[in-house]
Design a protein around this motif. Sequence first.
Motif, PDB file in Angstrom:
ATOM      1  N   PHE A  24      -2.893  -0.090   9.736  1.00  0.00           N
ATOM      2  CA  PHE A  24      -3.893  -1.106   9.397  1.00  0.00           C
ATOM      3  C   PHE A  24      -3.405  -2.458   9.881  1.00  0.00           C
ATOM      4  CE2 PHE A  24      -6.034  -4.339   6.996  1.00  0.00           C
ATOM      5  CZ  PHE A  24      -7.331  -3.853   6.839  1.00  0.00           C
ATOM      6  N   VAL A  50      -6.948   1.469  11.521  1.00  0.00           N
ATOM      7  CA  VAL A  50      -8.046   0.503  11.419  1.00  0.00           C
ATOM      8  C   VAL A  50      -7.559  -0.876  11.853  1.00  0.00           C
ATOM      9  CG1 VAL A  50      -9.623  -0.678   9.835  1.00  0.00           C
ATOM     10  CG2 VAL A  50      -9.108   1.741   9.493  1.00  0.00           C
ATOM     11  N   VAL A  52      -9.085  -4.773  11.857  1.00  0.00           N
ATOM     12  CA  VAL A  52     -10.209  -5.615  11.465  1.00  0.00           C
ATOM     13  C   VAL A  52      -9.849  -7.071  11.719  1.00  0.00           C
ATOM     14  CG1 VAL A  52      -9.577  -5.627   9.000  1.00  0.00           C
ATOM     15  CG2 VAL A  52     -11.913  -6.198   9.670  1.00  0.00           C
ATOM     16  N   GLN A  53     -10.746  -7.749  12.458  1.00  0.00           N
ATOM     17  CA  GLN A  53     -10.576  -9.189  12.670  1.00  0.00           C
ATOM     18  C   GLN A  53     -11.303  -9.895  11.537  1.00  0.00           C
ATOM     19  OE1 GLN A  53     -11.079 -10.715  16.666  1.00  0.00           O
ATOM     20  NE2 GLN A  53     -11.916 -12.626  15.864  1.00  0.00           N
ATOM     21  N   SER A  63      -6.666  -8.574   3.270  1.00  0.00           N
ATOM     22  CA  SER A  63      -7.049  -7.208   3.655  1.00  0.00           C
ATOM     23  C   SER A  63      -5.815  -6.332   3.845  1.00  0.00           C
ATOM     24  CB  SER A  63      -7.895  -7.231   4.933  1.00  0.00           C
ATOM     25  OG  SER A  63      -7.117  -7.615   6.052  1.00  0.00           O
ATOM     26  N   ILE A  65      -2.970  -6.596   2.180  1.00  0.00           N
ATOM     27  CA  ILE A  65      -2.477  -6.223   0.843  1.00  0.00           C
ATOM     28  C   ILE A  65      -3.361  -5.123   0.251  1.00  0.00           C
ATOM     29  CG2 ILE A  65      -2.093  -7.079  -1.506  1.00  0.00           C
ATOM     30  CD1 ILE A  65      -1.464  -9.854  -0.182  1.00  0.00           C
ATOM     31  N   GLY A  66      -4.685  -5.259   0.418  1.00  0.00           N
ATOM     32  CA  GLY A  66      -5.603  -4.221  -0.071  1.00  0.00           C
ATOM     33  C   GLY A  66      -5.318  -2.880   0.593  1.00  0.00           C
ATOM     34  N   ALA A  67      -5.119  -2.899   1.915  1.00  0.00           N
ATOM     35  CA  ALA A  67      -4.849  -1.665   2.663  1.00  0.00           C
ATOM     36  C   ALA A  67      -3.537  -1.031   2.229  1.00  0.00           C
ATOM     37  CB  ALA A  67      -4.825  -1.959   4.159  1.00  0.00           C
ATOM     38  N   ALA A  70      -4.038   0.901  -0.747  1.00  0.00           N
ATOM     39  CA  ALA A  70      -4.751   2.138  -0.427  1.00  0.00           C
ATOM     40  C   ALA A  70      -3.834   3.133   0.301  1.00  0.00           C
ATOM     41  CB  ALA A  70      -5.985   1.832   0.412  1.00  0.00           C
ATOM     42  N   LYS A  72      -1.689   2.609   3.085  1.00  0.00           N
ATOM     43  CA  LYS A  72      -1.377   2.470   4.511  1.00  0.00           C
ATOM     44  C   LYS A  72      -0.213   1.502   4.732  1.00  0.00           C
ATOM     45  CE  LYS A  72      -4.838   4.776   6.586  1.00  0.00           C
ATOM     46  NZ  LYS A  72      -5.193   5.655   5.453  1.00  0.00           N
TER      47      LYS A  72
END
Lengths: 366, 262
Positions: A24, A50, A52-53, A63, A65-67, A70, A72
Amino acid sequence: MSRVEFWQGNTACAEGALAAGCRFFGGYPITPSTEIAEHMARSLPKAGGVFVQMEDEIGGIASVIGASWAGKRAMTATSGPGFSLMMENIGFALMTETPCVIVNIQRGGPSTGQPTMAGQGDMLQCRYGSHGDISPIALVPASVEEMYSLTVHAFNLADIYRVPVFIMADEIIGHMRERIEVPDKVQLSERKPVIDPTHPFRAGCDLIPGFPTFGKGYAVHVTGLTHDDRGYPCTTNPEMHEKLVTRLFNKVESVRDEISLFETINTDSKVVFISYGAPARAVEQMLHDHPEAQIGHLRLKTVWPFGERCLSQFPNAEVFLFPELNLGQISREIERHTRIPVISIPKIGGNLHLPQELWEITERYL
Amino acid sequence: MSGDDWLRKDRLPHIWCAGCGNGTVVNCTLAAVDEIGWQRANTVFVSGIGCSSRAPGYVLTDSLHTTHGRAIAFATGVKLADPSLNVVVITGDGDLAAIGGNHFIHACRRNIDLTVICMNNQIYGMTGGQGSPTTPMGKLSTTTPFGSVEPAFDLTELAKAAGANYVARWTGFHVKELTKAIFSGLSTKGLAFIEVLVQCPTNYGRRNKYRSVTDQIDYMKTHSVLKQKADRLREEGNELPEDTIILGEIVKRSLPAMGVRK
């Protein structure tokens, strides 16, 4: 087995992340780090990951930290202005013990400064930039090869110690191209399993709790507020706050000599250079040009936490000479750990110290 | 299972004031996630900072209580990294529309598969009643002591314009309609945004001449009009009073979405 490539530092960093299992990347384009995002944008989808920009660097690190929660391995890459924007969420990652890797390809600051020129002006910001008492890990590569290997190492350290780990490179190391031997396989560590699911933030004597990945039934509550071993907010109990923040601090500081990586040359020398990142290359060239002088060199690969053991490798040292691409940020840290004079050789503006320039200063101490 | 089984009971009682509308929204949310048949183990609640954002701490699932305004950005990482997780963001008007406005707009544009529930109490409740981007013109708060001079944000119009697949507005009084709207939001592939107007007797009502909790609920009840009716009245050439609260489904569509489970 390995293969030989001729890569840019930023490419090596992205390839190291991919080899480390990073799946990620969330970030925002910024010179001189953008090649890392571009490389990840091309490579991650093919690797089942993944890219993501995000709308800004605050969202980028959020994002990531969130990933990480989850499950990753996750990273972002940025430079000075973006790094400043990330500070609050970096503190959140430290408080919630979220493994992640943050690459800073340093440019000239303050403010927008010199977007395309090298600097090392964020070395204290990475250590002290987020509010509260914190202790993150910062690695500094000095070659394209280290952009690869230290990025792999950063992911391992992040998972072992459950902290954000910084790669504090600079524009010179990020953009230069060098020969690199890329290993077929790298060694990977894993996050510790949860011992007691009812107290997911309880740590053993190593001060590191197991990682309760989201979606596995732990029903873990993760908060940036001061929390107890269950993860529940507990914000007005002074003992609880002291216990938590001291543990977060000590889990890194108590093993700083284990985390600390460095290289030494001519350890019995009286005149010893200390360096990290791009200036190390100028020092190495100067040593190469003047082998007869037998000058010592301590090259730091880990700057934070600072493991003072590295200084005792030079028992005869009478002076430490320390070129940095800032006004002496880490020189001051070295002074805290030694009575030997530390002579800062600052340079800002974007150019690297010239070997000849370093030699002229060295001659004064020979 | 029932909605009750989703509560993290060892954290009760909650921190919300007597008469606060946030509990109603939690109740409707948990009724909806239970009805749709989601499992606790693969559901994640994410929030930012403020009264609303304490809600995930009372839900017995994985929950991420993050930094002010950034809940949606964190949730974007969770959802994209593992699309098998059901991700619900609970936020407030200050968290979502002020400090987090940019993340909100871009999440709607991406149409990422999240359900965002905003408890809009039109005030910063936790910090003692400062004006927010949804404080109506003329209303009093500690930072608008002579009445707010700024127009309020219409969050549903913002979400609609930015591209969210589902947008609805209800109040804490309309519990059945709200529960159905949250259910529709959870079923939506793409970003679902549900704004809920809630009373804040301690920090909004007290300063704005709502003598009791029910006064503010009565106000929301008597000043709200269903979207269909509002549209009809406007078509017939009627002008609606400026303080009219438009309720109901504002948008339901199937634009391409990100992070949808395969």
